[in-house]
Motif scaffolding. Sequence first.
Motif, PDB file in Angstrom:
ATOM      1  N   TYR A   6      55.396  80.007  69.112  1.00 36.49           N
ATOM      2  CA  TYR A   6      54.840  81.276  68.622  1.00 36.49           C
ATOM      3  C   TYR A   6      54.606  81.243  67.118  1.00 36.49           C
ATOM      4  CZ  TYR A   6      56.124  82.632  73.306  1.00 36.49           C
ATOM      5  OH  TYR A   6      56.239  82.677  74.665  1.00 36.49           O
ATOM      6  N   VAL A  10      50.754  80.028  67.508  1.00 37.33           N
ATOM      7  CA  VAL A  10      50.050  81.305  67.694  1.00 37.33           C
ATOM      8  C   VAL A  10      49.921  82.071  66.383  1.00 37.33           C
ATOM      9  CG1 VAL A  10      50.099  83.534  68.879  1.00 37.33           C
ATOM     10  CG2 VAL A  10      50.733  81.444  70.122  1.00 37.33           C
ATOM     11  N   THR A  15      46.614  77.781  67.455  1.00 37.10           N
ATOM     12  CA  THR A  15      46.222  78.015  68.839  1.00 37.10           C
ATOM     13  C   THR A  15      45.599  79.401  68.910  1.00 37.10           C
ATOM     14  OG1 THR A  15      47.949  76.593  69.750  1.00 37.10           O
ATOM     15  CG2 THR A  15      47.050  78.274  71.217  1.00 37.10           C
ATOM     16  N   VAL A  17      44.303  82.727  70.614  1.00 36.30           N
ATOM     17  CA  VAL A  17      44.736  83.505  71.770  1.00 36.30           C
ATOM     18  C   VAL A  17      43.846  84.734  71.918  1.00 36.30           C
ATOM     19  CG1 VAL A  17      47.137  82.719  71.660  1.00 36.30           C
ATOM     20  CG2 VAL A  17      46.460  84.786  70.401  1.00 36.30           C
ATOM     21  N   LYS A  18      43.783  85.235  73.139  1.00 38.16           N
ATOM     22  CA  LYS A  18      43.051  86.471  73.409  1.00 38.16           C
ATOM     23  C   LYS A  18      44.023  87.633  73.196  1.00 38.16           C
ATOM     24  CE  LYS A  18      40.291  88.886  76.829  1.00 38.16           C
ATOM     25  NZ  LYS A  18      39.811  88.881  78.214  1.00 38.16           N
ATOM     26  N   ARG A  19      43.822  88.355  72.114  1.00 39.34           N
ATOM     27  CA  ARG A  19      44.725  89.440  71.728  1.00 39.34           C
ATOM     28  C   ARG A  19      44.510  90.663  72.611  1.00 39.34           C
ATOM     29  NH1 ARG A  19      46.558  88.128  66.314  1.00 39.34           N
ATOM     30  NH2 ARG A  19      45.635  86.117  65.819  1.00 39.34           N
ATOM     31  N   TYR A  29      49.360  89.235  73.537  1.00 43.25           N
ATOM     32  CA  TYR A  29      48.173  88.443  73.868  1.00 43.25           C
ATOM     33  C   TYR A  29      48.325  87.846  75.260  1.00 43.25           C
ATOM     34  CZ  TYR A  29      50.985  84.301  72.922  1.00 43.25           C
ATOM     35  OH  TYR A  29      51.971  83.342  72.968  1.00 43.25           O
ATOM     36  N   TYR A  30      47.198  87.418  75.826  1.00 44.75           N
ATOM     37  CA  TYR A  30      47.232  86.773  77.136  1.00 44.75           C
ATOM     38  C   TYR A  30      47.865  85.392  77.001  1.00 44.75           C
ATOM     39  CZ  TYR A  30      44.449  90.442  79.206  1.00 44.75           C
ATOM     40  OH  TYR A  30      44.018  91.653  79.676  1.00 44.75           O
ATOM     41  N   HIS A  31      48.806  85.103  77.867  1.00 42.50           N
ATOM     42  CA  HIS A  31      49.525  83.827  77.868  1.00 42.50           C
ATOM     43  C   HIS A  31      48.518  82.673  77.921  1.00 42.50           C
ATOM     44  CE1 HIS A  31      52.490  80.807  78.960  1.00 42.50           C
ATOM     45  NE2 HIS A  31      53.456  81.713  78.889  1.00 42.50           N
ATOM     46  N   THR A  32      48.801  81.619  77.176  1.00 41.80           N
ATOM     47  CA  THR A  32      47.881  80.475  77.135  1.00 41.80           C
ATOM     48  C   THR A  32      47.955  79.622  78.400  1.00 41.80           C
ATOM     49  OG1 THR A  32      49.534  79.171  75.936  1.00 41.80           O
ATOM     50  CG2 THR A  32      47.887  80.363  74.618  1.00 41.80           C
TER      51      THR A  32
END
Length: 110
Positions: A6, A10, A15, A17-19, A29-32
């Motif tokens: 994290y 993140v 990395t 991420v889609k927040r 955010y959506y889990h990777t």
Amino acid sequence: MKNDFYCDEVLSGKTLVKRVLETENVLAYYHTRPFYEVHIVAIPKKHISSFLDVTEDDTNIMNEIMMVIRQVASQVTKEYGACKIITNLGSYQDTKHLHWHIVYGDRIRN
């Protein structure tokens, strides 16, 4: 200490991420690598290793993260009819950074 995904990935922006929701002190955010049909992670931007490491100094951050989790869980429940809120401790906690999973659906990974 093991790497902290994290903080290292993140929050640093390495990395993408889609927040889902972001505040001054919290990111959801959506889990990777989702384990569920809907799998959202909520983290404090301040490094706190575990729920067991929360101190009185973290009261404002904890209040803020609870409000973010409540808002995200409300959105997921409104859309899908239900959700789970999960946090892990000890050997169940792979990444040693306080975080919650807001999930819906059956587990899709082992």
